[in-house]
Motif scaffolding. Structure first.
Motif, PDB file in Angstrom:
ATOM      1  N   CYS A   5      19.660 -27.644  12.158  1.00 57.66           N
ATOM      2  CA  CYS A   5      19.421 -26.042  11.859  1.00 57.66           C
ATOM      3  C   CYS A   5      21.244 -25.819  12.536  1.00 57.66           C
ATOM      4  CB  CYS A   5      18.515 -25.729  12.830  1.00 57.66           C
ATOM      5  SG  CYS A   5      17.287 -25.934  12.097  1.00 57.66           S
ATOM      6  N   ASN A  73      17.032 -20.557  12.307  1.00 56.40           N
ATOM      7  CA  ASN A  73      15.902 -20.151  13.250  1.00 56.40           C
ATOM      8  C   ASN A  73      14.644 -20.009  12.661  1.00 56.40           C
ATOM      9  OD1 ASN A  73      18.233 -19.006  14.898  1.00 56.40           O
ATOM     10  ND2 ASN A  73      17.886 -17.335  13.629  1.00 56.40           N
ATOM     11  N   ASN A  74      13.880 -20.593  11.618  1.00 56.76           N
ATOM     12  CA  ASN A  74      12.870 -20.824  11.038  1.00 56.76           C
ATOM     13  C   ASN A  74      12.878 -22.073   9.783  1.00 56.76           C
ATOM     14  OD1 ASN A  74      10.352 -21.114  10.389  1.00 56.76           O
ATOM     15  ND2 ASN A  74       9.516 -19.296  10.631  1.00 56.76           N
ATOM     16  N   HIS A  77      11.453 -21.308   6.031  1.00 52.97           N
ATOM     17  CA  HIS A  77      12.716 -20.352   5.593  1.00 52.97           C
ATOM     18  C   HIS A  77      13.650 -20.494   4.694  1.00 52.97           C
ATOM     19  CE1 HIS A  77      10.585 -16.967   8.091  1.00 52.97           C
ATOM     20  NE2 HIS A  77       9.409 -17.135   6.821  1.00 52.97           N
TER      21      HIS A  77
END
Length: 134
Positions: A5, A73-74, A77
């Motif tokens: 990430c 961040n997620n 998505h």
């Protein structure tokens, strides 16, 4: 935040930066288009069309980068980022193919964009899979 990430976020921020630079360059091309008439026939038209194409590409890069930052961040998505980065990668590889088939221009810029987009795809896919497991 996983290391994948973090890498996706870094690549996405780079895409946003590239997009902003492209939009700024497009604005400069559009504003100074009348000066291009002295350099070539139909220079104003060519400069404005090139500026418009560059602006669209810049907006696409900014949107792709912002989706990547949001997805970092997620990881759930990241699907839209992966799709848009894939389009970005294929467009740049197509540009490289066009240069090799008789066009003009530097190849390294499009190869760099394609490599950045491909790296973003790989790490976003890994982050998405890792997020699904957790």
């Amino acid at each position: 935040m996983s290391s994948e990430c973090k890498i996706v976020k870094g690549i996405s921020l780079f895409l946003v930066l590239i997009g902003i630079v492209a939009i700024a360059a497009a604005a400069i091309m559009f504003v100074f288009a009348p000066d291009a008439e002295a350099l070539m026939e139909d220079g104003t038209i060519m400069a404005r069309v090139s500026g418009a194409v560059l602006a669209v590409a810049g907006v696409f890069e900014v949107v792709t980068g912002l989706l990547g930052v949001r997805g970092a961040n997620n990881p759930a998505h990241l699907k839209v980022f992966i799709v848009m980065a894939t389009v970005l990668c294929f467009v740049n590889l197509f540009e490289v193919a066009m240069v090799f088939m008789g066009g003009e221009g530097p190849v390294w810029v499009n190869l760099l964009y394609a490599a950045v987009a491909a790296s973003g795809i790989v790490y976003a896919s890994r982050a998405q899979k890792k997020g699904a497991i957790l």
